[in-house]
Design an enzyme around this catalytic site. Sequence first.
Site, PDB file in Angstrom:
ATOM      1  N   PRO A  75       0.494  -0.927  -0.255  1.00 58.62           N
ATOM      2  CA  PRO A  75      -0.096   0.038   0.045  1.00 58.62           C
ATOM      3  C   PRO A  75       0.749   1.528  -0.461  1.00 58.62           C
ATOM      4  O   PRO A  75       1.559   1.556   0.572  1.00 58.62           O
ATOM      5  CB  PRO A  75      -0.706   0.000   1.172  1.00 58.62           C
ATOM      6  N   GLU A  76       0.805   2.027  -1.029  1.00 57.24           N
ATOM      7  CA  GLU A  76       0.639   3.286  -1.195  1.00 57.24           C
ATOM      8  C   GLU A  76      -0.030   4.562  -0.494  1.00 57.24           C
ATOM      9  O   GLU A  76      -1.581   3.707   0.059  1.00 57.24           O
ATOM     10  CB  GLU A  76       1.811   3.457  -2.478  1.00 57.24           C
ATOM     11  N   HIS A  79      -3.782 -15.201   7.958  1.00 58.32           N
ATOM     12  CA  HIS A  79      -3.265 -14.041   8.140  1.00 58.32           C
ATOM     13  C   HIS A  79      -3.583 -13.276   8.780  1.00 58.32           C
ATOM     14  O   HIS A  79      -3.026 -12.065   8.564  1.00 58.32           O
ATOM     15  CB  HIS A  79      -2.530 -14.015   6.569  1.00 58.32           C
ATOM     16  N   ARG A  88       2.920 -11.324   5.277  1.00 59.60           N
ATOM     17  CA  ARG A  88       4.398 -11.077   4.735  1.00 59.60           C
ATOM     18  C   ARG A  88       4.890 -10.643   6.519  1.00 59.60           C
ATOM     19  O   ARG A  88       6.139 -10.748   6.933  1.00 59.60           O
ATOM     20  CB  ARG A  88       4.925  -9.903   3.937  1.00 59.60           C
ATOM     21  N   ARG A 142      22.061  16.636  -4.594  1.00 60.13           N
ATOM     22  CA  ARG A 142      21.553  15.392  -4.475  1.00 60.13           C
ATOM     23  C   ARG A 142      22.274  14.716  -5.689  1.00 60.13           C
ATOM     24  O   ARG A 142      21.713  14.836  -6.676  1.00 60.13           O
ATOM     25  CB  ARG A 142      20.686  15.165  -3.780  1.00 60.13           C
TER      26      ARG A 142
END
Length: 271
Positions: free
Chosen positions: A2-3, A91, A110, A152
């Site tokens: 998920p973002e 899970h 996970r 950077r």
Amino acid sequence: MPELPEVETTRRGIEPLLAGKVARNMLLRCTKLRRPIPRSLANVIQNQRLQAVGRRAKYLLFDFDRGQLLVHLGMSGSLRVLNQAKPAHKHDHWDINFDDNKTLRFTDPRRFGLTLWRDQNDDQGSLLDHLGVEPLTAGFNGQYLLQRARCRRVNVKSFIMDQRIVVGVGNIYASEALWLAGINPKRSAGRIALARYEKLTKAIKKVLNNAIEAGGTSLRDFSGVDGKPGYFQLRLRVYDREGKACRRCAGTIRRIVTTGRSTYYCPQCQH
DNA sequence: ACATTGACCTGGGAGC
DNA sequence: TGCTCCCAGGTCAATG
């Protein structure tokens, strides 16, 4: 997995169903996440009212009477609101049972996810302290990125995925936004001019907003609070489209690996 | 300070 | 069918 759009979709799904309800008890089936969940959490949360559900970066923030439950979905986590009778699967690591027979259930194959409690005695806010600006606010603009990118040398894709710079942009939406802005993901962050950073911040906002509107991207695990998938995967322009035609020019989408992650772009129209 | 790499976990798909 | 290998949406610690 998920973002920001998936986390925000989750937040918007939960809040109207559970805000204002009282947590009657919590069932912990598995405490071994990225950090162990203390067994005492079940007692702490009992009989507290859930006042609101917020979000900071990819963290969900559940405000209760005497503290805050902080949940991160990691790579494969999801939250659903179910009837309490629904049998749990392998899970499903915890349930919080509310009034009206409703359960908030956390699933994470996970186990990269995170569940922790913060209150006045135990403020683990340091997790949130180092986070950068929210991408959907006015403070996230071309000037901001230009200033943070000074000197950077890191590639711009890793740069916009760095949660200390801007939060919520993960591996899918980074590729998508760079395609929209016409910027090559391998370019050094410090070698991009203001006008292109303005374009990039607009592209990031657009991609994230469109994905939220579509209920997120469901490639494997992700589903909304009701178990239904999002459909932004139908609108992905480059992610997971290696070898396919660019939607903007005559080019072919390529997959490369930058800082260990799959990156998709069009070599012909991203410079 | 910065850039890069590997570790943490499980499951699914490709290829043999 | 079953084995091995590689891949997966995120973070964090350790290394130059």
